[in-house]
Design a protein around this motif. Sequence first.
Motif, short mmCIF file in Angstrom:
data_model
loop_
_atom_site.label_atom_id
_atom_site.label_comp_id
_atom_site.label_asym_id
_atom_site.label_seq_id
_atom_site.Cartn_x
_atom_site.Cartn_y
_atom_site.Cartn_z
N ALA A 1 -10.73 -3.05 -7.34
CA ALA A 1 -9.74 -2.86 -6.28
C ALA A 1 -8.39 -2.89 -6.97
N MET A 2 -7.61 -1.83 -6.79
CA MET A 2 -6.31 -1.73 -7.45
C MET A 2 -5.21 -1.88 -6.40
N ARG A 3 -4.25 -2.72 -6.70
CA ARG A 3 -3.16 -2.99 -5.77
C ARG A 3 -1.80 -2.84 -6.46
N TRP A 4 -0.83 -2.49 -5.68
CA TRP A 4 0.57 -2.56 -6.09
C TRP A 4 1.22 -3.71 -5.33
N TYR A 5 2.03 -4.46 -6.05
CA TYR A 5 2.85 -5.52 -5.49
C TYR A 5 4.30 -5.27 -5.91
N ARG A 6 5.20 -5.98 -5.27
CA ARG A 6 6.60 -5.93 -5.70
C ARG A 6 7.24 -7.30 -5.51
N GLN A 7 8.26 -7.55 -6.30
CA GLN A 7 8.99 -8.81 -6.20
C GLN A 7 10.48 -8.53 -6.35
N ALA A 8 11.21 -8.80 -5.27
CA ALA A 8 12.66 -8.64 -5.27
C ALA A 8 13.29 -9.94 -5.75
N PRO A 9 14.52 -9.87 -6.25
CA PRO A 9 15.19 -11.08 -6.74
C PRO A 9 15.27 -12.15 -5.65
N GLY A 10 14.85 -13.36 -6.00
CA GLY A 10 14.91 -14.47 -5.08
C GLY A 10 13.85 -14.48 -4.00
N LYS A 11 12.90 -13.54 -4.07
CA LYS A 11 11.85 -13.46 -3.06
C LYS A 11 10.48 -13.60 -3.70
N GLU A 12 9.50 -13.91 -2.87
CA GLU A 12 8.13 -14.01 -3.35
C GLU A 12 7.55 -12.61 -3.58
N ARG A 13 6.57 -12.56 -4.45
CA ARG A 13 5.87 -11.30 -4.68
C ARG A 13 5.13 -10.92 -3.42
N GLU A 14 5.20 -9.65 -3.03
CA GLU A 14 4.53 -9.19 -1.83
C GLU A 14 3.63 -7.98 -2.13
N TRP A 15 2.57 -7.92 -1.41
CA TRP A 15 1.60 -6.82 -1.54
C TRP A 15 2.19 -5.56 -0.92
N VAL A 16 1.94 -4.40 -1.56
CA VAL A 16 2.48 -3.13 -1.10
C VAL A 16 1.37 -2.17 -0.69
N ALA A 17 0.36 -1.99 -1.56
CA ALA A 17 -0.66 -0.98 -1.29
C ALA A 17 -1.93 -1.33 -2.03
N LEU A 18 -3.05 -0.81 -1.50
CA LEU A 18 -4.38 -1.07 -2.04
C LEU A 18 -5.19 0.21 -2.05
N ILE A 19 -5.95 0.40 -3.12
CA ILE A 19 -7.02 1.38 -3.12
C ILE A 19 -8.27 0.68 -3.62
N THR A 20 -9.30 0.67 -2.81
CA THR A 20 -10.52 -0.03 -3.17
C THR A 20 -11.34 0.77 -4.18
N SER A 21 -12.37 0.13 -4.72
CA SER A 21 -13.24 0.84 -5.66
C SER A 21 -13.90 2.04 -4.98
N GLY A 22 -14.07 1.96 -3.67
CA GLY A 22 -14.64 3.08 -2.91
C GLY A 22 -13.62 4.10 -2.48
N GLY A 23 -12.34 3.88 -2.80
CA GLY A 23 -11.30 4.85 -2.48
C GLY A 23 -10.60 4.66 -1.16
N ILE A 24 -10.87 3.55 -0.48
CA ILE A 24 -10.20 3.28 0.79
C ILE A 24 -8.79 2.75 0.52
N LYS A 25 -7.83 3.27 1.27
CA LYS A 25 -6.43 2.93 1.05
C LYS A 25 -5.86 2.14 2.22
#
Length: 115
Positions: A33-57
Amino acid sequence: QLQLVESGGGLVQPGGSLRLSCAASGSKISMYAMRWYRQAPGKEREWVALITSGGIKSYADSVKGRFTISRDTAKNTVYLQMNSLKPEDTAVYYCKGSQGAYDYWGQGTQVTVSA
């Protein structure tokens, strides 16, 4: 073991686009399962997007309709196409591969949205 290297970040004006890449080695991304996260200055890391091993987004509400996650298994690379960028999208973007109890992170790439 999965190794991940992000690229494609940079400075872009509001309303612009960028495509981030997450190049994998050591194992096949189709097994994770592949995910993108992001972290802005002074903020916690947050989840952005996911693509599963089966290709579900799936996407965080804050980016739905603007960002698209995809993968190229031949290149063993995951992408994040980011359109209609806003200043609040400014952050370091990370990709993560997950398999069972194991998580593998890349080093991140900076995205700055500013006029």
